[in-house]
Design a protein around this motif. Structure first.
Motif, PDB file in Angstrom:
ATOM      1  N   ASN A  25       0.828  -1.210   0.000  1.00 30.35           N
ATOM      2  CA  ASN A  25       0.000   0.000   0.000  1.00 30.35           C
ATOM      3  C   ASN A  25       0.863   1.260   0.000  1.00 30.35           C
ATOM      4  N   TYR A  26       1.962   1.234   0.745  1.00 30.45           N
ATOM      5  CA  TYR A  26       2.860   2.379   0.768  1.00 30.45           C
ATOM      6  C   TYR A  26       3.521   2.583  -0.598  1.00 30.45           C
ATOM      7  N   ILE A  27       3.906   1.490  -1.248  1.00 26.85           N
ATOM      8  CA  ILE A  27       4.516   1.588  -2.577  1.00 26.85           C
ATOM      9  C   ILE A  27       3.520   2.144  -3.585  1.00 26.85           C
ATOM     10  N   ASP A  28       2.262   1.683  -3.491  1.00 28.38           N
ATOM     11  CA  ASP A  28       1.235   2.193  -4.405  1.00 28.38           C
ATOM     12  C   ASP A  28       0.991   3.686  -4.185  1.00 28.38           C
ATOM     13  N   VAL A  29       1.036   4.116  -2.939  1.00 28.03           N
ATOM     14  CA  VAL A  29       0.837   5.538  -2.655  1.00 28.03           C
ATOM     15  C   VAL A  29       1.981   6.354  -3.233  1.00 28.03           C
ATOM     16  N   PHE A  30       3.205   5.864  -3.096  1.00 25.02           N
ATOM     17  CA  PHE A  30       4.355   6.592  -3.636  1.00 25.02           C
ATOM     18  C   PHE A  30       4.294   6.698  -5.164  1.00 25.02           C
ATOM     19  N   ASN A  31       3.628   5.761  -5.799  1.00 23.71           N
ATOM     20  CA  ASN A  31       3.521   5.789  -7.253  1.00 23.71           C
ATOM     21  C   ASN A  31       2.375   6.657  -7.759  1.00 23.71           C
ATOM     22  N   GLN A  32       1.617   7.253  -6.849  1.00 24.50           N
ATOM     23  CA  GLN A  32       0.496   8.101  -7.243  1.00 24.50           C
ATOM     24  C   GLN A  32       0.952   9.549  -7.368  1.00 24.50           C
ATOM     25  N   PRO A  33       0.796  10.172  -8.539  1.00 23.81           N
ATOM     26  CA  PRO A  33       1.198  11.591  -8.674  1.00 23.81           C
ATOM     27  C   PRO A  33       0.413  12.521  -7.765  1.00 23.81           C
ATOM     28  N   ASN A  34      -0.843  12.191  -7.494  1.00 25.13           N
ATOM     29  CA  ASN A  34      -1.651  13.067  -6.647  1.00 25.13           C
ATOM     30  C   ASN A  34      -1.127  13.130  -5.215  1.00 25.13           C
ATOM     31  N   VAL A  44      -1.452   6.461   3.789  1.00 25.81           N
ATOM     32  CA  VAL A  44      -1.262   7.907   3.685  1.00 25.81           C
ATOM     33  C   VAL A  44      -1.295   8.542   5.073  1.00 25.81           C
ATOM     34  N   ALA A  45      -2.195   8.059   5.932  1.00 28.29           N
ATOM     35  CA  ALA A  45      -2.279   8.601   7.289  1.00 28.29           C
ATOM     36  C   ALA A  45      -0.972   8.385   8.039  1.00 28.29           C
TER      37      ALA A  45
END
Length: 345
Positions: free
Chosen positions: A82-91, A297-298
């Protein structure tokens, strides 16, 4: 002539036997009360913190390591995916940029203006209570109402701010399109609500400064500005540190103002004012409804706040541990005379 040896001393009478005194239950209870009662008095805070703060924090960390959706509930364990997916999000990176930008536009002017307002309120003004209560009124206004009012003030077409700018020959600003203008508009909402609140905290600290220091500064020939920077600011240094830390934490968690800045509440068409908490809300309850990523994200935001808080603490602690300004000879004499006069009253 015969010498007689002295008679041996008489043995001391034996003390009567006394049975060990039993401690009564009331005395035991009194001892327990002295030892335990302080912990009982402060225990409600820690219990409440454990229920509303510590448990959600730990539970969020568990959720961030799983596939967790709104309808499906807990899914498979995915670790740090989940952390890796968040880092890959431009937003996500846009939200961090917007959060820091709005924080700088709001916190820095807010602290400076709050100190200036507190210094003015500390003077001998008429109707002091009225003015002091007046600066607190914006804090009472609901954030939704503030957002609606400022959203109209900073409207792109018919806003009052653009009307004023047009009257002096400046082209209208696209407050809801451009990045920096939107951040300035949202920061103005934050400053409107919190400047008066911080000013009252600074005012309370200023009123605790010994007046003898000002008398000594006046005798030494210091003007009002010199008194402010040489006496007031060093004496309220701990309060300034407190306000800076709390403003940092609050500025990085900004949510209400960008949420109500427009009618959609999504952070703009190109995510111009999307903050991290608003992005977190969209992940958890918006279109994606992915609790695992929202929890990640939190926790990332929590780590950022802790890191910046530690940096702030280290800097402010180094500043506060510096040598305090020394008083001149005239100031020391005036201070001693003022203390002697006070004792003789």
């Amino acid at each position: 002539m015969s010498l007689k040896s002295p008679a041996p001393p008489a043995p001391a009478p034996e003390a009567p036997y006394r049975a060990p005194r039993r401690v009564g239950f009331s005395q035991t209870l009194s001892r327990w009360d002295v030892k335990v009662s302080p912990y009982l008095y402060i225990s409600p805070f820690f219990i409440l913190f454990a229920v509303t703060g510590l448990f959600p924090l730990v539970y969020t960390a568990v959720v961030s390591l799983h596939q967790w959706t709104l309808l499906g509930g807990q899914g498979d364990f995915v670790g740090f995916q989940n952390y890796i997916d968040v880092f890959n999000q431009p937003n996500f990176w846009k939200s961090l940029r917007n959060t820091f930008s709005i924080f700088l536009f709001s916190s820095v002017p807010q602290v400076v203006v709050a100190i200036a307002i507190a210094a003015l309120l500390d003077q001998n003004l008429r109707a002091r209570t009225f003015w002091r209560m007046g600066v607190l009124l914006p804090y009472v206004v609901a954030p939704v109402a503030v957002g609606l009012i400022f959203g109209r003030l900073f409207a792109d077409q018919s806003g009052l701010i653009n009307a004023w700018l047009g009257a002096i020959g400046i082209d209208p600003v696209k407050w809801h399109v451009d990045v920096i203008p939107s951040h300035i508009a949202i920061a103005s909402m934050v400053n409107f609500r919190w400047t008066g609140y911080n000013a009252l905290i600074f005012l309370a600290a200023m009123q605790a400064v010994p007046r003898e220091l000002y008398e000594a500064a006046i005798i030494d020939g210091a003007g009002r500005m010199r008194q402010f920077f040489s006496v007031t600011v060093p004496q309220i240094r701990s309060t300034i540190i407190f306000i800076i830390i709390t403003s940092t934490i609050g500025g990085l968690q900004i949510f209400d103002e960008p949420r109500v800045y427009d009618e959609y509440g999504t952070g703009g068409a190109d995510k111009q004012w999307l903050t991290t908490t608003l992005y977190l809300y969209d992940l958890g309850w918006g279109t994606q409804a992915n609790f695992g990523r929202a929890a990640a994200v939190a926790w990332l935001l929590f780590i950022v706040i802790i890191a910046i808080g530690l940096v702030n603490f280290a800097i402010t602690r180094r500043i506060s541990s510096g040598d305090a300004p020394k008083m001149t000879r005239n100031q020391r004499r005036a201070y001693a005379r003022a203390n002697a006069a006070r004792r003789n009253r």
